[in-house]
Design an enzyme around this catalytic site. Structure first.
Site, short mmCIF file in Angstrom:
data_model
loop_
_atom_site.label_atom_id
_atom_site.label_comp_id
_atom_site.label_asym_id
_atom_site.label_seq_id
_atom_site.Cartn_x
_atom_site.Cartn_y
_atom_site.Cartn_z
N GLU A 173 26.32 27.21 53.71
CA GLU A 173 27.60 27.15 53.00
C GLU A 173 27.65 28.14 51.86
O GLU A 173 26.68 28.28 51.10
CB GLU A 173 27.79 25.72 52.46
CG GLU A 173 29.20 25.24 52.49
CD GLU A 173 29.72 25.10 53.93
OE1 GLU A 173 30.37 26.06 54.42
OE2 GLU A 173 29.51 24.05 54.53
N HIS A 174 28.79 28.80 51.75
CA HIS A 174 29.03 29.81 50.71
C HIS A 174 28.02 30.94 50.80
O HIS A 174 27.64 31.51 49.78
CB HIS A 174 29.01 29.17 49.31
CG HIS A 174 30.31 28.48 49.00
ND1 HIS A 174 31.42 29.15 48.59
CD2 HIS A 174 30.66 27.17 49.07
CE1 HIS A 174 32.42 28.28 48.40
NE2 HIS A 174 31.98 27.08 48.70
N ASP B 37 28.42 33.14 53.71
CA ASP B 37 28.95 34.13 54.67
C ASP B 37 29.53 35.35 53.95
O ASP B 37 29.80 36.36 54.59
CB ASP B 37 29.98 33.51 55.64
CG ASP B 37 31.24 33.01 54.99
OD1 ASP B 37 31.26 32.82 53.75
OD2 ASP B 37 32.24 32.81 55.71
N SER C 150 43.68 27.31 59.09
CA SER C 150 44.28 28.64 59.06
C SER C 150 43.54 29.61 59.98
O SER C 150 44.18 30.36 60.72
CB SER C 150 44.38 29.18 57.63
OG SER C 150 43.11 29.28 57.04
N ASP D 31 34.58 31.28 59.48
CA ASP D 31 35.58 30.42 60.11
C ASP D 31 36.24 31.12 61.30
O ASP D 31 36.35 30.57 62.39
CB ASP D 31 36.66 30.01 59.11
CG ASP D 31 36.08 29.29 57.91
OD1 ASP D 31 34.89 28.91 57.98
OD2 ASP D 31 36.79 29.12 56.92
N TYR E 167 36.65 29.51 44.34
CA TYR E 167 36.02 30.31 45.38
C TYR E 167 35.78 31.76 44.92
O TYR E 167 34.68 32.29 45.02
CB TYR E 167 36.90 30.27 46.62
CG TYR E 167 36.26 30.82 47.87
CD1 TYR E 167 35.49 30.03 48.70
CD2 TYR E 167 36.46 32.15 48.24
CE1 TYR E 167 34.93 30.53 49.86
CE2 TYR E 167 35.91 32.66 49.40
CZ TYR E 167 35.15 31.85 50.21
OH TYR E 167 34.59 32.35 51.35
C1 GLA Z 1 35.63 28.70 53.43
C2 GLA Z 1 35.69 30.17 53.79
C3 GLA Z 1 34.44 30.59 54.56
C4 GLA Z 1 33.16 30.16 53.84
C5 GLA Z 1 33.24 28.69 53.42
C6 GLA Z 1 32.07 28.27 52.57
O1 GLA Z 1 35.67 27.92 54.58
O2 GLA Z 1 36.82 30.43 54.58
O3 GLA Z 1 34.45 31.98 54.77
O4 GLA Z 1 32.91 30.99 52.74
O5 GLA Z 1 34.44 28.41 52.71
O6 GLA Z 1 30.88 28.33 53.30
#
Ligand code: GLA
Length: 398
Positions: free
Chosen positions: A35-36, A38, A136, A180, A230
């Site tokens: 998580e966080h 990418d 989305s 995503d 974010y």
């Molecule tokens: C959201 C973003 C992804 C990723 C996640 C955290 O979903 O769209 O690209 O950064 O947060 O892992």
């Protein structure tokens, strides 16, 4: 699934007065771990879901574009020429509301030289919006799949995910990573997708939890990615990389290129909170590698422990959880049979996941629902995750 295909088709017929030429589906996603990272060049391990977005669509000979959604009364009307002339910036697309996503995708396809004509599309979905299951990205990838078939585009899944990401960033104005869009395009049923976001190398690992299942726990606390912290976290990671990346030979071009051992040699140079932000990225990347091994080996206990460690790092070092996610995760962990629980997605609300034995799942669900309501006042929603197939997931792309 059939029910939503029917809904999209009948919405199409009632609004456009004819039967649609094609129907399509694109999944949402749940991230198991990673998580966080990418946007830090790390590895991620998401699954595509059976929940997702559906479309019914037909081409139009006159160049007009007409879009309707089951959730919105108003029809969005534009044309291929109008979209081709728009600058790729959020201000140009914000007036289209939800349709900024499909129209952004059309614009980005045109930018890459794909010839598009007019079309009509009706969409509906089974994903709770704003819950962090990537509604989305699902809509963007769905649009790629539809336009590919309507206009016979030679579009592969990796390119579709890049087009979708470009639409999200440039036209919708959300500065997210590739995870995503990639898994919504490329995921496979009954598999997790292991993606290296630095190289876009990817592979599939059978998603088999044995006697256990994956629960999705929706906190019902809405989160808005664009409004959240974010971008602040991204900037903090960039600052940390600027501070220490150049100390290595060759220099590191993303935080996740540092091993935890390398990080230990430079971490004292980072001020707070950059130290903790970077530590999350570096350690999470290692956890993903271990989690992929554990999943492959069928070691669900180990996977659960890594998932726990991921949440703790996101809570303490990355600070993207918040009261609702921490509360729902603690409630799940308080059941002795639960193997692991963590937030999933961007955080600040949205969904968490837990791994629980199938035999105890209902008991876990009841316990979490009660404790979570007591602590936060929200009614949560919990269900077993089912994986689903992404539109480009079975195509040979490499
Ligand atoms: C959201 C973003 C992804 C990723 C996640 C955290 O979903 O769209 O690209 O950064 O947060 O892992």
């Amino acid at each position: 699934m059939d029910e939503f295909i029917r809904e999209a088709s009948s919405l199409f017929e009632s609004r456009f007065g004819r039967a649609a030429e094609l129907t399509a589906f694109a999944p949402g996603r749940v991230n198991l771990i990673g998580e966080h990272i990418d946007y830090n060049g790390g590895r991620v391990l998401p699954c595509s879901l059976s929940l997702g977005t559906y479309a019914a669509a037909s081409p139009r000979g006159d160049g007009a574009i007409r879009l309707v959604s089951a959730d919105m009364a108003e029809e969005i009307v534009s044309s291929a020429d109008e979209i081709a002339a728009l600058p790729c910036e959020p201000a140009a697309f914000s007036g289209f509301g939800w349709a900024a996503y499909p129209l952004g995708v059309a614009r980005k396809l045109m930018e890459r030289g794909y010839a598009l004509g007019g079309f009509e599309m009706a969409v509906c979905g089974s994903l709770p919006r704003g819950s962090g299951l990537s509604s989305s990205a699902s809509l963007e990838v769905l649009t790629c799949a539809v336009l590919k078939r309507l206009f016979d585009l030679g579009l592969g899944g990796v390119e579709a995910s890049l087009v979708s990401l470009a639409a999200e960033r440039d036209c919708a104005g959300v500065n997210c990573g590739i995870m995503d869009q990639f898994v919504c395009a490329m995921g496979r049923q009954d598999h997790a997708l292991l993606l290296d976001t630095n190289t876009l190398d990817y592979g599939y690992i059978p998603f088999d939890l044995g006697e256990n299942e994956l629960l999705i726990m929706n906190t019902k606390k809405p989160r808005r990615l664009a409004d959240s912290k974010y971008n602040e976290r991204r900037a903090e990671c960039e600052a940390a990389l600027r501070a220490v990346g150049g100390l290595f030979d060759p220099p590191k071009s993303s935080l996740c290129e540092l091993t935890p051992e390398e990080f230990d040699t430079v971490s004292h140079l980072l001020p707070e909170p950059l130290l903790r932000r970077a530590r999350h990225a570096v350690t999470e990347n290692r956890r993903v590698a271990l989690a992929a091994e554990a999943l492959e080996a069928g070691d669900v206990g180990r996977l659960g422990r890594l998932i726990n460690a991921s949440h703790d790092s996101l809570r303490d070092d990355y600070e993207v959880t918040g009261r609702e996610l921490d509360s729902i995760v603690e409630a799940a962990r308080s059941h002795p049979a639960v193997l692991g629980a963590r937030m999933t997605g961007a955080g600040f609300g949205g969904c968490a996941i837990a791994i629980a034995p199938k035999a105890a799942a209902q008991e876990v669900i009841d316990l979490v629902a009660e404790r979570y309501k007591q602590e936060t006042g929200y009614d949560c929603e919990i269900y077993a995750a089912e994986t689903g197939c992404a539109p480009f997931g079975e195509e040979p792309d490499k």
